[in-house]
Design a protein around this motif. Structure first.
Motif, mmCIF file in Angstrom:
data_model
loop_
_atom_site.group_PDB
_atom_site.id
_atom_site.type_symbol
_atom_site.label_atom_id
_atom_site.label_comp_id
_atom_site.label_asym_id
_atom_site.label_seq_id
_atom_site.Cartn_x
_atom_site.Cartn_y
_atom_site.Cartn_z
ATOM 1 N N GLU A 76 47.357 47.841 48.596
ATOM 2 C CA GLU A 76 47.381 47.975 47.133
ATOM 3 C C GLU A 76 48.158 46.830 46.493
ATOM 4 N N ASP A 158 36.763 49.192 47.930
ATOM 5 C CA ASP A 158 37.478 48.336 46.979
ATOM 6 C C ASP A 158 36.665 47.069 46.724
ATOM 7 N N ARG A 178 50.409 52.270 42.791
ATOM 8 C CA ARG A 178 49.027 51.930 42.457
ATOM 9 C C ARG A 178 48.047 52.564 43.435
ATOM 10 N N SER A 180 44.271 52.180 43.689
ATOM 11 C CA SER A 180 43.182 51.410 43.081
ATOM 12 C C SER A 180 41.897 52.202 42.878
#
Ligand code: UDP
Ligand code: MG
Length: 308
Positions: A76, A158, A178, A180
Motif C-alpha cells: 500500500e 490493483d 490505506r 487501496s
C-alpha cells in the motif's frame, strides 16, 4: 504524445525485475506511436538484490526511475509513493511478478480513449491458487460487500489504468491507513473492467501468508465499514433484552411455584458467555480506536532512502 507512468511496487523480486522489464519493453514498442512510457520502481525495503537489479535497469533505460524505501512499508505504501511521484497523464500500477499481464495495456488504453476514467484488470478465475486462499478470499468479498457501503468487486486487482484526474482524486484521500481496493471504489468515476485468466508468478514467491491476508482483510473492514461497531451494539441490546426476560421469568417462578433456579453450572456458563461477548465487542472497538490512534499520529506512510 501522452505520458504513461508505470508504478511497480517490489519486495524481494530480484529474479523478476529483468524478466518484467523485457516483457514491458515489447508492449512499450507496440504502443510507441501513442504513448511515452515512464517506469517507477518502488523498492519496498527488499533484503535481496532487488535494488541492485533496479539500478541496473535504471542505468540501461533512461525512462526507468526508482524510489527505495528505508525498510519494508508494505505494498500500500509502495502504491502511494508511486502515485505521488508519477508524472504521467495516464498511470498504471503493476505487480513485478507478471501476474498482471502487460498485454492488457493496449486494450486498457483503447478503453480509456473510449472515454472511461479507469480500466481495471479483473481475474475471471482463481486457478492455481491454494483452495483455502480462494475460499477465504471469497468469504472476505462476500462479507465486506454486505458490511460496507463501498462495493469491492472480487477478482479486481490493483492493476488498472487511470487518468491523471483519477490519480489526483486518489491522492486527495489523505488517510494514513490505506486500503487501496476500497479507495479505488470509493472515489467513483467511470470504471470498466478487462477480464483475464489467472496467471502464475513467473519467478520468486508470494509475499502473503494466512496471517498477513487476515490482517489485510480486517484492515479492509475497519477502514471501509462501521457496521462491526453497530453489530456489537446490537449484540449488547439483544442480550440485555433477553436477560430482562429471563429475570422476569425467574421472579414469576419463585413467586408462584416457590421454585428457585438451581445449578451453578448454567450460571457460570452464562457469565462466561457474556464475558466473551463483551471482550469481543471491546476488541472491535479497540480496532477502530487503534486506527484513530495511527491516523492522529500523522506519521508518513513511507520513508524514501534513495531516489533516481
Ligand atoms: N509487494 C510489496 N511490498 C510488500 C509485499 C509485496 O511491494 O510488502 C509487491 C510484490 O513485490 C509484488 C506485488 O506487491 O510486486 C504483489 O505481491 P505478491 O505477488 O506477493 O502478491 P499476490 O500476487 O500473491 O497477491
Ligand atoms: Mg503476485
Amino acid at each position: 504524445m501522452k505520458l504513461l507512468s508505470v508504478i511497480i511496487p517490489c519486495y524481494n523480486e530480484d529474479e523478476m525485475i529483468p524478466i518484467f522489464m523485457e516483457e514491458m519493453r515489447k508492449i512499450e514498442a507496440s504502443l510507441h506511436k501513442d504513448l511515452c512510457f515512464e517506469y517507477l520502481f518502488v523498492n519496498d525495503g527488499s533484503s535481496d538484490g532487488t535494488l541492485q537489479e533496479i539500478r541496473k535497469v535504471h542505468q540501461k533505460y533512461p525512462n526507468v526511475h526508482y524510489l527505495s524505501f528505508s525498510k519494508n512499508f508494505g505494498k500500500e505504501a509502495g502504491i502511494l509513493a508511486g502515485l505521488e511521484e508519477a508524472k504521467g497523464d495516464l498511470v498504471t500500477i503493476m505487480d513485478s511478478d507478471l501476474q498482471d499481464p502487460p498485454e492488457l495495456i493496449p486494450l486498457m488504453y483503447q478503453k480509456i480513449q473510449n472515454g472511461y476514467d479507469v480500466v481495471a484488470a479483473c481475474r475471471s478465475d482463481r486457478q492455481g491458487e491454494p483452495q483455502i486462499r480462494s475460499f477465504l478470499s471469497k468469504t472476505f468479498y462476500w462479507l465486506i460487500n454486505r458490511l460496507s457501503t463501498t462495493e469491492i468487486k472480487s477478482g479486481v486487482r490493483d492493476f488498472r489504468l487511470m487518468t491523471r484526474e483519477v490519480v489526483d482524486a486518489i491522492l486527495s484521500l489523505k488517510e494514513v491507513n490505506r486500503f487501496s481496493k476500497g479507495i479505488f471504489s470509493w472515489i467513483g468515476y467511470e470504471v470498466t473492467y478487462v477480464n483475464y485468466v489467472n496467471r502464475q508468478r513467473k519467478a520468486g514467491k508470494t509475499k502473503w501468508n494466512f496471517f498477513s491476508l487476515l490482517k489485510y482483510s480486517i484492515d479492509g473492514f475497519v477502514n471501509f465499514s462501521e457496521i462491526p461497531l453497530n453489530i456489537s451494539t446490537w449484540i449488547g441490546v439483544i442480550s440485555f433484552v433477553l436477560s430482562l426476560l429471563a429475570i422476569f421469568l425467574i421472579v414469576i417462578r419463585k413467586l408462584f411455584w416457590q421454585d428457585p433456579v438451581s445449578g451453578w453450572a448454567s450460571t457460570v456458563s452464562i457469565i462466561l458467555m457474556f464475558g466473551g461477548i463483551q471482550l469481543f465487542c471491546m476488541g472491535i472497538m479497540g480496532k477502530y480506536i487503534a486506527k484513530i490512534f495511527t491516523e492522529t499520529k500523522k506519521r508518513p506512510v513511507y520513508i524514501i532512502k534513495e531516489k533516481a
